[in-house]
Design a protein around this motif. Structure first.
Motif, PDB file in Angstrom:
ATOM      1  N   ILE A  55      -2.660   0.937  13.624  1.00  0.00           N
ATOM      2  CA  ILE A  55      -2.359   1.193  12.235  1.00  0.00           C
ATOM      3  C   ILE A  55      -2.802   2.696  12.032  1.00  0.00           C
ATOM      4  N   ARG A  56      -3.784   3.290  13.048  1.00  0.00           N
ATOM      5  CA  ARG A  56      -4.068   4.630  12.798  1.00  0.00           C
ATOM      6  C   ARG A  56      -3.167   5.879  12.644  1.00  0.00           C
ATOM      7  N   PRO A  57      -1.997   5.615  13.313  1.00  0.00           N
ATOM      8  CA  PRO A  57      -1.219   6.758  13.347  1.00  0.00           C
ATOM      9  C   PRO A  57      -0.247   6.773  12.120  1.00  0.00           C
ATOM     10  N   ALA A  70       0.826  -1.199   0.127  1.00  0.00           N
ATOM     11  CA  ALA A  70       0.234  -0.014   0.033  1.00  0.00           C
ATOM     12  C   ALA A  70       0.720   1.207  -0.160  1.00  0.00           C
ATOM     13  N   LEU A  71       1.762   1.335   0.708  1.00  0.00           N
ATOM     14  CA  LEU A  71       2.890   2.387   0.685  1.00  0.00           C
ATOM     15  C   LEU A  71       3.410   2.689  -0.758  1.00  0.00           C
ATOM     16  N   ASN A  72       3.716   1.772  -1.432  1.00  0.00           N
ATOM     17  CA  ASN A  72       4.203   1.856  -2.696  1.00  0.00           C
ATOM     18  C   ASN A  72       3.406   1.958  -3.787  1.00  0.00           C
ATOM     19  N   PHE A  73       2.593   1.486  -3.694  1.00  0.00           N
ATOM     20  CA  PHE A  73       1.248   1.264  -4.918  1.00  0.00           C
ATOM     21  C   PHE A  73      -0.084   1.618  -4.563  1.00  0.00           C
ATOM     22  N   GLU A  74      -0.224   2.599  -3.732  1.00  0.00           N
ATOM     23  CA  GLU A  74      -1.550   3.046  -3.170  1.00  0.00           C
ATOM     24  C   GLU A  74      -2.280   3.511  -4.317  1.00  0.00           C
ATOM     25  N   SER A  75      -1.905   4.146  -5.193  1.00  0.00           N
ATOM     26  CA  SER A  75      -2.733   4.673  -6.336  1.00  0.00           C
ATOM     27  C   SER A  75      -3.698   3.588  -7.092  1.00  0.00           C
ATOM     28  N   GLN A  76      -3.139   2.412  -6.973  1.00  0.00           N
ATOM     29  CA  GLN A  76      -3.756   1.355  -7.735  1.00  0.00           C
ATOM     30  C   GLN A  76      -4.674   0.498  -6.998  1.00  0.00           C
ATOM     31  N   LEU A  77      -4.673   1.101  -5.383  1.00  0.00           N
ATOM     32  CA  LEU A  77      -5.557  -0.020  -4.604  1.00  0.00           C
ATOM     33  C   LEU A  77      -6.908   1.027  -4.216  1.00  0.00           C
ATOM     34  N   HIS A  78      -7.817   0.227  -4.083  1.00  0.00           N
ATOM     35  CA  HIS A  78      -9.020   0.749  -3.713  1.00  0.00           C
ATOM     36  C   HIS A  78      -9.006   0.876  -2.013  1.00  0.00           C
ATOM     37  N   TYR A 131      11.358 -14.180   6.027  1.00  0.00           N
ATOM     38  CA  TYR A 131      10.464 -13.023   6.271  1.00  0.00           C
ATOM     39  C   TYR A 131      10.915 -12.226   7.780  1.00  0.00           C
ATOM     40  N   TYR A 132      11.111 -12.967   8.466  1.00  0.00           N
ATOM     41  CA  TYR A 132      11.452 -12.744   9.957  1.00  0.00           C
ATOM     42  C   TYR A 132      12.855 -11.918  10.003  1.00  0.00           C
ATOM     43  N   ARG A 133      13.769 -12.685   9.377  1.00  0.00           N
ATOM     44  CA  ARG A 133      15.197 -12.287   9.241  1.00  0.00           C
ATOM     45  C   ARG A 133      15.279 -11.087   8.564  1.00  0.00           C
ATOM     46  N   HIS A 134      14.364 -10.650   7.585  1.00  0.00           N
ATOM     47  CA  HIS A 134      14.448  -9.395   6.940  1.00  0.00           C
ATOM     48  C   HIS A 134      13.384  -8.209   7.632  1.00  0.00           C
ATOM     49  N   ALA A 135      12.743  -8.536   8.960  1.00  0.00           N
ATOM     50  CA  ALA A 135      11.951  -7.810   9.285  1.00  0.00           C
ATOM     51  C   ALA A 135      12.289  -6.593   9.680  1.00  0.00           C
ATOM     52  N   ALA A 136      13.458  -6.325  10.249  1.00  0.00           N
ATOM     53  CA  ALA A 136      14.171  -5.219  10.609  1.00  0.00           C
ATOM     54  C   ALA A 136      14.456  -4.177   9.290  1.00  0.00           C
ATOM     55  N   GLU A 137      14.748  -4.851   8.190  1.00  0.00           N
ATOM     56  CA  GLU A 137      14.918  -4.070   6.783  1.00  0.00           C
ATOM     57  C   GLU A 137      13.563  -3.819   6.399  1.00  0.00           C
ATOM     58  N   SER A 138      12.471  -4.645   6.717  1.00  0.00           N
ATOM     59  CA  SER A 138      10.846  -4.161   6.358  1.00  0.00           C
ATOM     60  C   SER A 138      10.548  -2.987   6.982  1.00  0.00           C
ATOM     61  N   ALA A 139      10.681  -2.851   8.290  1.00  0.00           N
ATOM     62  CA  ALA A 139      10.333  -1.985   9.322  1.00  0.00           C
ATOM     63  C   ALA A 139      11.377  -0.563   8.842  1.00  0.00           C
ATOM     64  N   ARG A 140      12.492  -0.689   8.490  1.00  0.00           N
ATOM     65  CA  ARG A 140      13.321   0.515   8.193  1.00  0.00           C
ATOM     66  C   ARG A 140      12.591   0.976   7.073  1.00  0.00           C
ATOM     67  N   LYS A 141      12.220   0.167   5.725  1.00  0.00           N
ATOM     68  CA  LYS A 141      11.809   0.674   4.578  1.00  0.00           C
ATOM     69  C   LYS A 141      10.271   1.241   4.716  1.00  0.00           C
ATOM     70  N   ASN A 142       9.606   0.661   5.827  1.00  0.00           N
ATOM     71  CA  ASN A 142       8.128   1.170   6.121  1.00  0.00           C
ATOM     72  C   ASN A 142       8.276   2.732   6.569  1.00  0.00           C
ATOM     73  N   GLU A 190      10.708   4.716   6.423  1.00  0.00           N
ATOM     74  CA  GLU A 190      11.507   5.617   5.367  1.00  0.00           C
ATOM     75  C   GLU A 190      10.253   5.980   4.217  1.00  0.00           C
ATOM     76  N   ALA A 191       9.260   5.283   4.001  1.00  0.00           N
ATOM     77  CA  ALA A 191       8.211   5.734   3.146  1.00  0.00           C
ATOM     78  C   ALA A 191       7.343   6.489   3.855  1.00  0.00           C
ATOM     79  N   LEU A 192       7.034   5.995   5.110  1.00  0.00           N
ATOM     80  CA  LEU A 192       5.904   6.819   6.067  1.00  0.00           C
ATOM     81  C   LEU A 192       6.574   8.286   6.165  1.00  0.00           C
ATOM     82  N   GLU A 193       7.781   8.481   6.092  1.00  0.00           N
ATOM     83  CA  GLU A 193       8.345   9.987   6.508  1.00  0.00           C
ATOM     84  C   GLU A 193       7.798  10.783   5.239  1.00  0.00           C
ATOM     85  N   GLN A 194       7.672  10.081   4.131  1.00  0.00           N
ATOM     86  CA  GLN A 194       7.103  10.929   2.616  1.00  0.00           C
ATOM     87  C   GLN A 194       5.672  11.123   2.642  1.00  0.00           C
TER      88      GLN A 194
END
Length: 310
Positions: free
Chosen positions: A271-273, A132-140, A230-241, A243-247
């Motif tokens: 999720i609301r924040p 959703a962070l990356n492709f929001e315009s194509q999601l309803h 998926y778990y071993r890359h969770a920290a990278e997932s959080a970082r990228k999340n 980073e996107a939310l700063e925008q």
């Protein structure tokens, strides 16, 4: 049901030794999704609104089998196995949720769907949030079911109180290099069975055949490695999340679905924040595996969410 020994060997299936189970009214598809071959199960109304479903650990698309028929009379329904899951390819490389989300979105596009609704559970919800962070315009809209999303709804620390620690202890265990593989190889059925029995409100929600089916998917062709990744890359997932939310924050409608006995008591509040248009519901009489435990309630909630947001 078609003979799984035959259907597992259909052209394009990258996990050919894993039995392939059919769902009446739905068709198996495989598509090239940005260099990774992903498995999708498609049915319902071809001209209806598209609803894409993602499952989590330790499941496959089959987690949605009881929900999909309840949506098929109104929607174009597509359940997708994530990379490393079910009959999708188990690639090398990163399993951070932004990388995986790009593959999932590419799969949806390859199926001829340009815009869609997204509903996802557990690790599937990790991927859905990043998508959703990356492709929001194509999601309803996006519905997220009982998931500790890295950097979003996942607590910063793993609790040590035995009353709650059993819900999230595996996050730390899966991060340890090599040890989970050493302990779990050959014991996948016991491990998968613990999750499916301990995290449901009714311990008999999953029968032995279903436990065997999910364990076989994790055992086949690097499935355990991919599941842990998926778990071993969770920290990278959080970082990228973040980073996107700063925008930008999410503006697409988001539905947080919790359950009476799940892992995240209030998905919507968590999720609301990060999302400006968030609503929430709590499904009664269910543990973590809400689509299996209360499929009619989930189908009704998704249909209502789409109707209200459309």
């Amino acid at each position: 049901m078609t003979d799984p020994a035959i259907t597992a060997r259909v052209p394009g299936n990258p996990v050919r030794d894993l039995p392939l189970h059919d769902l009446a009214g739905f068709t198996h598809r495989w598509v090239d999704a940005g260099g990774v071959r992903l498995h999708a199960v498609e049915g319902g109304q071809p001209n209806g609104p598209a609803v894409v479903l993602l499952a989590g650990f330790p499941q496959t698309w089959w987690a949605w089998r009881k929900v999909m028929p309840g949506l098929a009379d109104r929607f174009h329904v597509i359940a997708i196995d994530l990379p490393g899951q079910g009959h999708s390819e188990r690639p090398d490389g990163s399993y951070d949720t932004h990388t995986v989300a790009a593959h999932v979105h590419a799969a949806v596009q390859a199926l001829g769907v340009s815009t869609y609704w997204l509903a996802a559970h557990d690790i599937g919800a990790w991927v859905a949030f990043s998508l959703a962070l990356n492709f929001e315009s194509q999601l309803h809209g996006v519905a997220l079911l009982d998931a500790g999303i890295p950097g979003i709804t996942l607590p910063d620390t793993i609790p040590t109180d035995p009353e709650v620690a059993w819900k999230t202890w595996h996050f730390a265990f899966h991060l340890v290099p090599d040890l989970p593989e050493t302990l779990l190889t050959g014991r996948e059925r016991e491990y998968v069975g613990w999750f499916l029995k301990a995290k449901t409100l009714a311990a008999d929600t999953f029968d032995d055949a279903e436990i065997e089916q999910y364990a076989a998917a994790i055992t086949a062709d690097g499935g355990l490695r991919a599941s842990l990744a998926y778990y071993r890359h969770a920290a990278e997932s959080a970082r990228k999340n973040h980073e996107a939310l700063e925008q930008h924050h999410l503006t697409v409608p988001v539905l947080g679905i919790s359950s009476s006995h799940g892992s995240i008591p209030d998905m919507a509040a968590s999720i609301r924040p990060w999302a400006d248009n968030t609503t929430g519901i709590v499904v009664p009489d269910a543990g973590h595996f809400i689509p299996d435990e209360q499929p009619d309630a989930v189908a009704a909630a998704l249909a209502a969410f789409i109707a209200e947001s459309d």
